[in-house]
Scaffold this active site. Structure first.
Site, PDB file in Angstrom:
ATOM      1  N   ASP A 179       0.896   6.875  -6.750  1.00 12.06           N
ATOM      2  CA  ASP A 179      -0.073   7.984  -6.723  1.00 12.06           C
ATOM      3  C   ASP A 179       0.533   9.171  -7.481  1.00 12.06           C
ATOM      4  OD1 ASP A 179      -1.477   6.319  -5.146  1.00 12.06           O
ATOM      5  OD2 ASP A 179      -1.527   7.580  -3.359  1.00 12.06           O
ATOM      6  N   GLU A 181      -3.022   5.577  -9.118  1.00  6.49           N
ATOM      7  CA  GLU A 181      -4.033   6.551  -8.731  1.00  6.49           C
ATOM      8  C   GLU A 181      -3.642   7.855  -9.437  1.00  6.49           C
ATOM      9  OE1 GLU A 181      -5.388   7.886  -4.520  1.00  6.49           O
ATOM     10  OE2 GLU A 181      -5.760   5.756  -4.777  1.00  6.49           O
ATOM     11  N   HIS A 186       0.848  -1.197   0.000  1.00  2.00           N
ATOM     12  CA  HIS A 186       0.000   0.000   0.000  1.00  2.00           C
ATOM     13  C   HIS A 186       0.884   1.249   0.000  1.00  2.00           C
ATOM     14  CE1 HIS A 186      -2.143   3.158   2.495  1.00  2.00           C
ATOM     15  NE2 HIS A 186      -2.947   3.021   1.467  1.00  2.00           N
ATOM     16  N   ASN A 187       0.532   2.250  -0.820  1.00  2.00           N
ATOM     17  CA  ASN A 187       1.324   3.497  -0.896  1.00  2.00           C
ATOM     18  C   ASN A 187       2.820   3.175  -0.860  1.00  2.00           C
ATOM     19  OD1 ASN A 187      -1.075   4.823  -1.014  1.00  2.00           O
ATOM     20  ND2 ASN A 187      -0.897   5.875   0.949  1.00  2.00           N
ATOM     21  N   HIS A 199       1.969  11.316  -1.386  1.00  2.00           N
ATOM     22  CA  HIS A 199       0.642  11.123  -0.806  1.00  2.00           C
ATOM     23  C   HIS A 199      -0.057  12.484  -0.825  1.00  2.00           C
ATOM     24  CE1 HIS A 199      -1.937   9.135   2.547  1.00  2.00           C
ATOM     25  NE2 HIS A 199      -2.456   9.000   1.364  1.00  2.00           N
ATOM     26  N   GLU A 204       1.963   0.384  -5.612  1.00  2.00           N
ATOM     27  CA  GLU A 204       1.037   1.494  -5.822  1.00  2.00           C
ATOM     28  C   GLU A 204       1.788   2.771  -6.188  1.00  2.00           C
ATOM     29  OE1 GLU A 204      -2.754   3.397  -3.463  1.00  2.00           O
ATOM     30  OE2 GLU A 204      -1.707   1.714  -2.567  1.00  2.00           O
TER      31      GLU A 204
END
Length: 745
Positions: free
Chosen positions: A338, A385, A306-307, A351, A336
């Protein structure tokens, strides 16, 4: 113990001599922080000592065995930042095992850099190639060097007493003195090399292993091939081939040439076998790739982060390409990214709406390209994302195409109407997952609703109190560029209901759930969730309130058949132990075939009521001494009071914990001699975690070590459980010795 002579050639010898003489190397943390430190290799050729130029003589140390890799040149963010100041041939990076940060160093010349790079690599190779008995000799020799305080090559009784304390042994002085006198064959009042080995062997005599050995030895002195075969059949529950296996074990672990020629095993050889990898609790047949890899992707658990870009917390910590390297090296198969608008038209990764630092998307993609298939050849999913403008989305699409090249899977699944391809069919391919525009429009851009983790996170966060009273967040729309949309292999979609997905979902569509939402569905519609996951990929991620990067328990999600259970890889603890435990099997490939009960389309399995399933076969599992437990750094003065806790994770009925009593003042060879019994209702979903702690009556117990493995990978019989640190690195030779029985109920 100097083993430099066994290293290849004169050049290696010169490198080691230069390292032993010591030299100043610059330690680099950033453009602003670069400081000289004095580094030197210790006489044991296993430890490197270092100190700041201002420290008078207090050296700190690290062990060569903690180093996982030596990278040459500008191969880290810190060294890339100073590339204009220091040429690549003077720079190198030491990468440590576990979660410890890298050490970036700059030498004064290319020649000095090469001495360290080649020297450390040679020492690492030397350690890799050591067999068990050499490792033990090395371990004993290390203790001798530690105990010989005045460095005269002998140990007097005072030094021996100090050594016992260092080794975690609390022994009364009379008994210790008695052993010392017995070992002192030369009657000099001191122990030399070989005498010390005898002293050590008397100290570490394993009566429980000796008793077991004598139970099976026909003459009380050794195990013949037949004796050993009987032990393997009766105790270790080995079937056919145990007679041949007995001979292989004698050849592999018996130190005495005479015994080997006679096809027999001494007690030393027997102990070597028991503490080896083959004698470990983990079934070696499940270590390598053993599962069918040709089923649809939805039939596998996929190791997921995650992240991935974050090194610490979710609000203000650093983002780093190093975090991607660490996750990929651990076998992670879903990372991941973003993406947000950056300056000068360059998309950045961080983030969003927090104080976490930003890194360039092109650096992230380059790192993924370099490390994607180092640990596993099976497909890597990159979950995107996207918060970028159309212009920067075009840049994103170009980077993905140009940097990933042939690795990028661009043909979508239109040809695969009923199910996703298999990991085998997608070997060495990178799959992008993100939002897609529908195929019905020809325009170069399209609108998609902005429903992703960031939006979900906002609902989870404390600030969401001011939402409209119906709890519905107004849906925002986002413009998407077709060039980027067309690169997506998996399409992110909003989840409506299990009924809706059964009727209309395509195999390449994937929904993401926050941990709380996934839990809610598992409680309200367990069987429907399991059925959904036989066809569709499901991603679960940590709740938005976990700003400290803590993790949820992944087992609850795996029980439902969720494949992509994303965890914060940077955070050590029980949750990551379970993740590492599950994915240690099947060649650490990052893909584990789900149990059949979670893959059958007609399955009505509900983890909440496993006993209602037709293939219900519960098992009973009972566990017992520990060796050479490590000393706790923060309590150098005290000896540990160890206890063992066995924890079972799986379906609700199987969740259980039991612990032994603690043993006063003995971390060296504690014996608990207790039986812990568990009933396992769904063995194929159970994980077993062994935890060793130092008992503390005034406060929380201190963690010593742990080991986690799937129940299906356990070998019954007399086994050693080799403990790992909080970071998942080996604590060799620390272990617990257990006797495992598994019986049908």
């Amino acid at each position: 113990m100097a083993f430099s002579h066994s290293l290849a050639g004169e050049q290696d010898h010169q490198n080691l001599e230069a390292m032993k003489a010591g030299m100043f190397l610059r330690k680099v943390k950033s453009r602003m922080w670069k400081r000289p430190r004095h580094y030197k290799l210790q006489e044991d050729c296993k430890t490197i000592a270092y100190k700041s130029s201002w420290a008078i003589n207090s050296y700190s140390t690290f062990s060569i065995s903690d180093v996982e890799d030596v990278r040459e040149g500008h191969q880290s963010e810190a060294l890339l930042n100073v590339a204009d100041e220091f040429p690549a041939d003077r720079c190198f990076t030491l990468v440590f095992r576990g979660r410890r940060g890298n050490l970036d160093l700059v030498a004064d010349s290319a020649k000095e850099a090469q001495a360290w790079i080649r020297g450390i690599r040679a020492l690492m190779e030397n350690m890799e190639n050591m067999d068990e008995s050499t490792k033990l000799d090395q371990w004993i020799s290390d203790w001798f060097l530690k105990a010989d305080l005045n460095k005269d090559g002998r140990i007097n009784f005072k030094e021996a007493k100090k050594l016992l304390k260092m080794m975690n042994v609390d022994m009364n002085e009379e008994h210790a003195c008695c052993l010392f006198i017995t070992a002192d064959k030369s009657e000099s009042g001191t122990l030399e090399d070989q005498e010390f080995v005898e002293f050590y062997k008397m100290l570490t005599e394993r009566t429980e292993v000796l008793d077991l050995f004598q139970d099976y030895s026909s003459d009380g002195q050794s195990l013949s091939q037949c004796d050993l075969e009987e032990f393997l059949r009766e105790e270790q529950l080995e079937g056919e081939g145990s007679y041949e296996h007995a001979l292989q074990l004698i050849d592999r672990y018996e130190p005495s040439d005479t015994a080997r020629k006679n096809h027999s095993m001494s007690v030393d050889g027997f102990l070597m076998y028991l503490v080896s990898r083959e004698g470990s609790i983990f079934n070696p047949e499940r270590r390598g790739l053993f599962q069918d890899m040709s089923q649809p992707l939805a039939h596998y658990y996929i190791s997921s982060s995650h992240n991935t870009y974050l090194m610490e917390d979710q609000l203000k910590g650093p983002s780093s390409i190093e975090a991607y390297i660490q996750a990929l090296k651990r076998g992670c198969r879903c990372v991941e990214v973003d993406c947000w608008n950056g300056s000068n038209g360059e998309p950045v990764v961080y983030h969003g709406h927090t104080l976490t630092s930003k890194i360039l998307l092109k650096d992230v993609i380059t790192t993924i390209a370099n490390y994607a298939f180092k640990a596993s050849e099976y497909p890597l999913i990159v979950s995107i994302e996207n918060h970028c403008s159309i212009e920067q989305q075009e840049v994103m699409a170009r980077y993905f195409r140009d940097i990933l090249g042939d690795m990028l899977l661009t043909n979508t699944v239109d040809g695969v109407s009923s199910e996703l391809p298999s990991p085998e069919a997608l070997k060495r391919k990178i799959l992008l997952k993100g939002k897609k525009i529908g195929n019905d429009s020809e325009s170069p851009t399209g609108e998609v609703s902005d429903e992703d983790e960031a939006a979900e996170m906002n609902k989870d966060s404390p600030a969401s109190e001011s939402l409209p009273t119906d709890g519905k967040v107004p849906k925002s729309k986002q413009n998407l560029c077709r060039e980027l949309s067309d690169l997506m292999f998996c399409k992110s979609i909003h989840f409506h209901s299990f009924e809706h997905s059964r009727m209309s979902a395509k195999p390449d569509e994937m929904s993401s759930f926050s941990e709380s939402k996934a839990r809610k569905y598992s409680k309200e519609a367990g069987s429907d969730f399991v059925l959904h996951n036989t066809r569709q990929l499901t991603r679960v991620y940590p709740s938005g309130i976990r700003t400290d990067s803590s993790n949820y328990c992944p087992v609850d999600m795996w029980n439902m058949g969720c494949q992509i259970v994303a965890l914060n890889f940077q955070t050590a603890g029980m949750e990551m132990d379970l993740n590492d435990g599950l994915f240690t099997q099947n060649g650490c490939s990052g893909y584990i075939l789900k149990p059949e009960i979670l893959c059958k389309k007609e399955s009505l399995f509900n983890p909440e009521n496993p006993e209602e399933h037709e293939d219900y076969h519960p098992l009973q599992f009972s566990v017992i001494s520990g060796q050479q437990l490590p000393k706790l750094k923060q309590k150098e003065w005290s000896i540990v009071d160890p206890l063992v806790r066995v924890e079972i994770y799986g379906v609700s009925l199987d969740q259980a914990k039991q612990e032994t009593k603690y043993i006063d003042n003995n971390g060296f060879n504690p014996r608990w001699n207790e039986t812990l019994k568990f009933t396992i209702h769904t063995p194929e979903l159970a994980l077993v975690r062994f935890v060793v702690e130092d008992y503390d009556k005034a406060s929380r117990n201190d963690f010593i070590g742990q080991y986690t493995l799937p129940f299906t990978c356990i070998q019954p019989g007399y086994r050693h459980v080799h403990l790992l640190s909080k970071d998942g690195t080996s604590l060799h030779p620390s272990s617990i010795y257990v006797h495992i029985k598994i019986t049908q109920l």
